[in-house]
Design a protein around this motif. Structure first.
Motif, PDB file in Angstrom:
ATOM      1  N   GLU A 236     -79.909 -13.621  27.892  1.00 24.93           N
ATOM      2  CA  GLU A 236     -80.550 -11.855  27.259  1.00 24.93           C
ATOM      3  C   GLU A 236     -79.547 -11.016  27.404  1.00 24.93           C
ATOM      4  O   GLU A 236     -79.065 -10.484  26.255  1.00 24.93           O
ATOM      5  N   THR A 237     -79.147 -11.239  28.534  1.00 22.13           N
ATOM      6  CA  THR A 237     -78.198 -10.215  28.863  1.00 22.13           C
ATOM      7  C   THR A 237     -76.931 -10.261  29.474  1.00 22.13           C
ATOM      8  O   THR A 237     -76.969 -11.894  30.661  1.00 22.13           O
TER       9      THR A 237
ATOM     10  N   ASP B 206     -73.107 -15.118  34.597  1.00 22.61           N
ATOM     11  CA  ASP B 206     -73.767 -14.992  33.599  1.00 22.61           C
ATOM     12  C   ASP B 206     -73.497 -15.904  32.225  1.00 22.61           C
ATOM     13  O   ASP B 206     -73.947 -16.906  31.665  1.00 22.61           O
TER      14      ASP B 206
ATOM     15  N   GLU C 275     -74.258  -8.259  21.829  1.00 21.89           N
ATOM     16  CA  GLU C 275     -73.063  -7.816  21.485  1.00 21.89           C
ATOM     17  C   GLU C 275     -72.141  -8.332  22.075  1.00 21.89           C
ATOM     18  O   GLU C 275     -70.741  -8.485  21.723  1.00 21.89           O
ATOM     19  N   PHE C 276     -72.473  -8.678  22.735  1.00 22.05           N
ATOM     20  CA  PHE C 276     -71.091  -9.612  23.909  1.00 22.05           C
ATOM     21  C   PHE C 276     -70.581 -10.867  22.907  1.00 22.05           C
ATOM     22  O   PHE C 276     -69.634 -11.197  22.966  1.00 22.05           O
TER      23      PHE C 276
ATOM     24  N   THR D 112     -73.799  -9.744  32.050  1.00 21.07           N
ATOM     25  CA  THR D 112     -72.889  -8.535  33.461  1.00 21.07           C
ATOM     26  C   THR D 112     -71.732  -9.228  34.165  1.00 21.07           C
ATOM     27  O   THR D 112     -70.780  -8.463  34.386  1.00 21.07           O
TER      28      THR D 112
ATOM     29  N   LYS E 168     -70.889  -2.204  31.664  1.00 23.75           N
ATOM     30  CA  LYS E 168     -72.356  -2.234  31.830  1.00 23.75           C
ATOM     31  C   LYS E 168     -72.733  -3.704  31.048  1.00 23.75           C
ATOM     32  O   LYS E 168     -72.143  -4.258  30.633  1.00 23.75           O
ATOM     33  N   ALA E 169     -73.888  -3.666  31.755  1.00 31.05           N
ATOM     34  CA  ALA E 169     -74.975  -4.868  30.980  1.00 31.05           C
ATOM     35  C   ALA E 169     -75.028  -4.856  29.344  1.00 31.05           C
ATOM     36  O   ALA E 169     -75.427  -3.574  28.264  1.00 31.05           O
ATOM     37  N   LEU E 170     -74.218  -5.954  29.037  1.00 28.25           N
ATOM     38  CA  LEU E 170     -74.629  -5.962  27.425  1.00 28.25           C
ATOM     39  C   LEU E 170     -75.731  -7.101  26.811  1.00 28.25           C
ATOM     40  O   LEU E 170     -75.538  -8.325  27.350  1.00 28.25           O
ATOM     41  N   GLY E 171     -76.465  -6.829  25.663  1.00 29.01           N
ATOM     42  CA  GLY E 171     -76.865  -8.320  25.200  1.00 29.01           C
ATOM     43  C   GLY E 171     -76.330  -9.266  24.572  1.00 29.01           C
ATOM     44  O   GLY E 171     -74.976  -8.771  24.647  1.00 29.01           O
ATOM     45  N   TRP E 172     -76.754 -10.694  24.473  1.00 29.49           N
ATOM     46  CA  TRP E 172     -75.813 -11.236  24.695  1.00 29.49           C
ATOM     47  C   TRP E 172     -74.859 -11.454  23.094  1.00 29.49           C
ATOM     48  O   TRP E 172     -74.407 -11.668  22.533  1.00 29.49           O
TER      49      TRP E 172
END
Length: 319
Positions: free
Chosen positions: A232-233, A257, A211-212, A235, A205-209
């Motif tokens: 920002e996110t 990304d 959290e990633f 993927t 799932k896409a993560l905010g920066w």
């Protein structure tokens, strides 16, 4: 375990045919030792790690980086001379699985993708494609000789058996037959196996920066050297252990990304600074974890056969 058996096991994960043309994978220093009881696994064949392998009474030292990329004589009392001396005096094999390991996307090079549970994994730079062959054998005596390949039988028609074999299986199959055995071989166009450098995949799932980046930090990857703007996110993520900066444009062309690698130079950074975020985590950390991951896998495979596997932690020269 005989050295040839161990080397065969290693080359199942790091096939020599995958190595780059400029590389020197394989046996670096041969030994008269015919029984392997202790294998040490490490990133670099440095004097320090070779000494530690000797302390563990290792019969075999498996490294990622080669001892040398060019033939040379031990004409100086340097580290090269010391590694040769220690290995030969202690009857220890030295083996390098360098780009032969890097180019296998199904091996420990993919540890980061597994840690992030990435999906739809692809190779950034495909360097080799393989297809299987159909081999048809009608000699019943020879069929008994190749019973180890029974799982590869796709069809039986009277006395004829048909086998679907990949290149490494085909070579072993043919070596089991008597010279002159009638054999029909048909090359297939599919399925295809691909090998090469660098991996790219999609997060579950896409993560905010934030959290990633926290996940990368938890995995021991430094974020202090970055090129481009953080998204920002996140993927799709691409990475290449070692010196993979030249693959940055390919990573972003495939929709990454974020791209992680090491040894990014000034002009390489310029080429990607406006098309995505590149994180230079250094040459060390991705490959150190890759070898630790492989060491654990080898330990699970070899310990039931009485072979002890020990991982020797490396040292980042920039730390």
């Amino acid at each position: 375990m005989h050295p040839s058996t161990l080397i065969s096991r290693i080359e199942t994960t790091a096939p020599l045919q995958l190595a780059a043309s400029w590389d020197k994978c394989g046996v670096q220093i041969a030994s008269a030792a015919s029984e392997i009881r202790t294998v040490c696994v490490t990133l670099d064949p440095s004097v320090e790690t070779v000494r530690r392998a000797v302390e563990h009474e290792a019969d075999f030292l498996l490294c990622h980086h080669p001892l040398s990329l060019a033939p040379r004589l031990p004409s100086r009392l340097d580290d090269f001379h010391e590694v040769l001396s220690l290995s030969l005096k202690n009857s220890m094999w030295l083996y390098s699985a360098h780009t032969s390991l890097d180019a296998n996307p199904h091996g420990p090079v993919n540890w980061l993708g597994q840690a992030l549970k990435m999906q739809d994994m692809r190779i950034l730079e495909v360097t080799r494609r393989e297809t299987p062959s159909l081999l048809r054998l009608a000699d019943s005596a020879m069929q008994e000789r190749v019973r180890d390949f029974a799982d590869s039988v796709t069809r039986r028609d009277g006395q004829m058996e048909e086998y679907l074999l990949w290149p490494e299986e085909s070579a072993a199959f043919k070596a089991s037959l008597d010279a002159g055995t009638p054999l029909q071989e048909l090359a297939l166009a599919a399925p295809i196996r691909e090998y090469g450098f660098g991996c790219i995949g999609t997060l579950p799932k896409a993560l905010g920066w934030d959290e990633f980046s926290a996940r990368l930090t938890a995995l021991g990857l430094p974020l202090s050297r970055m090129v481009g703007q953080a998204p920002e996110t996140v993927t799709r993520v691409a990475y290449c252990p070692g010196s993979g900066a030249d693959l940055g444009p390919a990573a972003f062309a495939k929709g990454a990304d974020v791209y992680l690698t090491g040894d990014v130079k000034y002009h390489q950074a310029q080429a990607v600074q406006d098309i995505g975020l590149t994180i230079d985590v250094g040459h060390f950390c991705l490959e150190e974890t890759m070898m630790r991951t492989w060491s654990r896998s080898l330990d699970r495979e070899l310990s039931p056969e009485g072979v002890r596997v020990i991982f020797l932690q490396g040292r980042d020269p920039f730390a």
